[in-house]
Design a protein around this motif. Structure first.
Motif, PDB file in Angstrom:
ATOM      1  N   UNK A 126       0.805  -1.224   0.000  1.00 23.71           N
ATOM      2  CA  UNK A 126       0.000   0.000   0.000  1.00 23.71           C
ATOM      3  C   UNK A 126       0.838   1.276   0.000  1.00 23.71           C
ATOM      4  N   UNK A 127       2.009   1.222   0.608  1.00 23.21           N
ATOM      5  CA  UNK A 127       2.840   2.428   0.693  1.00 23.21           C
ATOM      6  C   UNK A 127       3.657   2.673  -0.573  1.00 23.21           C
ATOM      7  N   UNK A 128       3.581   1.755  -1.538  1.00 22.23           N
ATOM      8  CA  UNK A 128       4.419   1.852  -2.737  1.00 22.23           C
ATOM      9  C   UNK A 128       3.861   2.843  -3.749  1.00 22.23           C
ATOM     10  N   UNK A 193      -4.030   4.131  -2.179  1.00 17.14           N
ATOM     11  CA  UNK A 193      -5.189   4.916  -2.609  1.00 17.14           C
ATOM     12  C   UNK A 193      -5.770   4.386  -3.919  1.00 17.14           C
ATOM     13  N   UNK A 194      -4.910   4.173  -4.910  1.00 16.29           N
ATOM     14  CA  UNK A 194      -5.395   3.949  -6.262  1.00 16.29           C
ATOM     15  C   UNK A 194      -5.752   2.503  -6.574  1.00 16.29           C
ATOM     16  N   UNK A 195      -5.461   1.569  -5.683  1.00 12.47           N
ATOM     17  CA  UNK A 195      -5.869   0.192  -5.950  1.00 12.47           C
ATOM     18  C   UNK A 195      -7.394   0.085  -6.045  1.00 12.47           C
ATOM     19  N   UNK A 196      -8.083   1.073  -5.472  1.00  4.22           N
ATOM     20  CA  UNK A 196      -9.547   1.092  -5.555  1.00  4.22           C
ATOM     21  C   UNK A 196     -10.042   1.322  -6.977  1.00  4.22           C
ATOM     22  N   UNK A 197      -9.161   1.816  -7.867  1.00  2.00           N
ATOM     23  CA  UNK A 197      -9.577   2.180  -9.221  1.00  2.00           C
ATOM     24  C   UNK A 197      -9.459   1.030 -10.212  1.00  2.00           C
TER      25      UNK A 197
END
Length: 375
Positions: A126-128, A193-197
């Motif tokens: 997640x921090x990547x 954040x963007x894995x939700x997209x």
């Protein structure tokens, strides 16, 4: 009567104390302070810069930890400042600072909510940083134009969050828009954040390319991959990779290079295709492609729970009806709705200008609680 409003805010501010304490614990601020002390001691030791790469990572980490600690201190300071305003307003029964107090309190609540969401980043990567690729679905110009709209939307989202956004690959559409494009988005929790997209995005609108102004449905797929550390090993056999070179142009068709500097890699066992047009050098684009291929294969391996890359079969997004995660309706009404969480907004223009936080927040909350919308 102004004193009544100030007294209400004073009570609300005092009631925030437990939430602020809990937030600090959730953010791991005590451990962050200890790590910061350790890294700062390392940074002042003799020979620290002998290994420039390691030293740079340490200094970057110091900056992240300092920002985390400073942000919490700013929240505490803001509470104290607002309490002083409340005391003054009550004593003088003066409403001249009431508007400033209301704005400050709303800003603090928003900041606390954003910080709370940061505690939901529990995934390994997640921090990547992340690579975000957009593919136009079937439908020619309509779908390619929709893909370009999403491309712009994510650029604007990254800018709003002070994240670095770099175009790695960009293939123009036949008449308008794009066929595919890849962005590297860098900064703290970019992938979280963007894995939700990740998924298929559906657009409904009156077609600007149809002289009869008919309503059109278009699809585009968004793939989001974490950019993995260099020490993550992936077994990619040379005989499994087909390399193609091509001439490339930049975003909007602008010229980059007359030579065949663009590189495309095809991983034959899985069907995974990656390409890079960012660099002028074919060799640099090849390196970028291998980095992208490694990231994508690791993600697919995790998704498929495969023990090794050779066990993977192609995992493809179906860019069609029934596969979408979010619908963007421009006509006959205006609505953007996420089909996984149920979050929706009628502010279509705001969303297309990068206002995605409501959708991202709803996804992260659902992911942490398991409270997904039942279909």
């Amino acid at each position: 009567m102004a004193s009544i409003k100030f007294d209400e805010y004073r009570t609300k501010l005092h009631n925030l104390a437990p939430a602020l304490k809990e937030l600090g614990e959730s953010l791991g601020l005590e451990a962050a302070a200890q790590e910061l002390d350790m890294l700062q001691a390392q940074s002042t030791a003799d020979g620290f810069w002998d290994n420039a790469d390691k030293a740079q990572k340490v200094t970057q980490r110091i900056g992240v930890l300092q920002e985390k600690l400073n942000s919490q201190q700013k929240r505490l300071d803001a509470v104290e400042d607002m309490l002083v305003m409340c005391e003054f307003g009550i004593e003088e029964d003066d409403d001249s600072m009431l508007e400033e107090l209301e704005e400050s309190y709303a800003a603090l609540e928003a900041d606390m909510e954003e910080a709370r969401l940061a505690t939901l980043f529990t995934g390994e990567y997640d921090n990547n940083d992340c690579m975000l690729t957009i593919h136009a679905g079937a439908g020619g110009t309509e779908a390619q134009d929709w893909a370009s709209m999403l491309f712009r939307m994510y650029q604007h989202w990254a800018a709003k969050h002070d994240l670095k956004c770099e175009t790695l690959d960009y293939e123009d559409g036949d008449e308008a828009g794009i066929k595919t494009a890849t962005l590297m988005i860098s900064g703290e929790n970019a992938y979280g954040y963007l894995r939700s997209e990740h998924g298929v995005h559906r657009l409904v609108r009156i077609s600007p390319f149809d002289s009869n102004a008919r309503r059109q449905t278009s699809f585009a797929a968004v793939e989001v991959m974490p950019d993995l550390p260099a020490d993550v090993e992936v077994d990619i056999r040379e005989e499994d990779v087909e390399m193609q070179v091509f001439r490339c142009s930049g975003a909007g068709g602008q010229h980059i290079n007359k030579t065949s500097s663009g590189v495309r890699l095809i991983h034959k066992p899985t069907g995974v295709v990656v390409s890079s047009t960012q660099e002028r050098s074919q060799f640099q684009n090849k390196d970028t492609c291998y980095r992208m291929l490694r990231d994508k294969l690791v993600q697919l391996q995790l998704q498929a729970h495969a023990e090794k890359i050779s066990d993977l079969k192609g995992v493809q997004l179906k860019i069609e009806w029934g596969s979408q995660i979010r619908s963007y309706v421009f006509m006959p009404y205006q609505m953007v709705k996420d089909l996984r969480t149920g979050y929706e907004t009628s502010n279509v223009n705001g969303v297309m200008d990068g206002d995605l936080d409501g959708f991202i927040n709803a996804y992260l909350t659902a992911d942490a609680t398991g409270n997904w919308l039942t279909k």
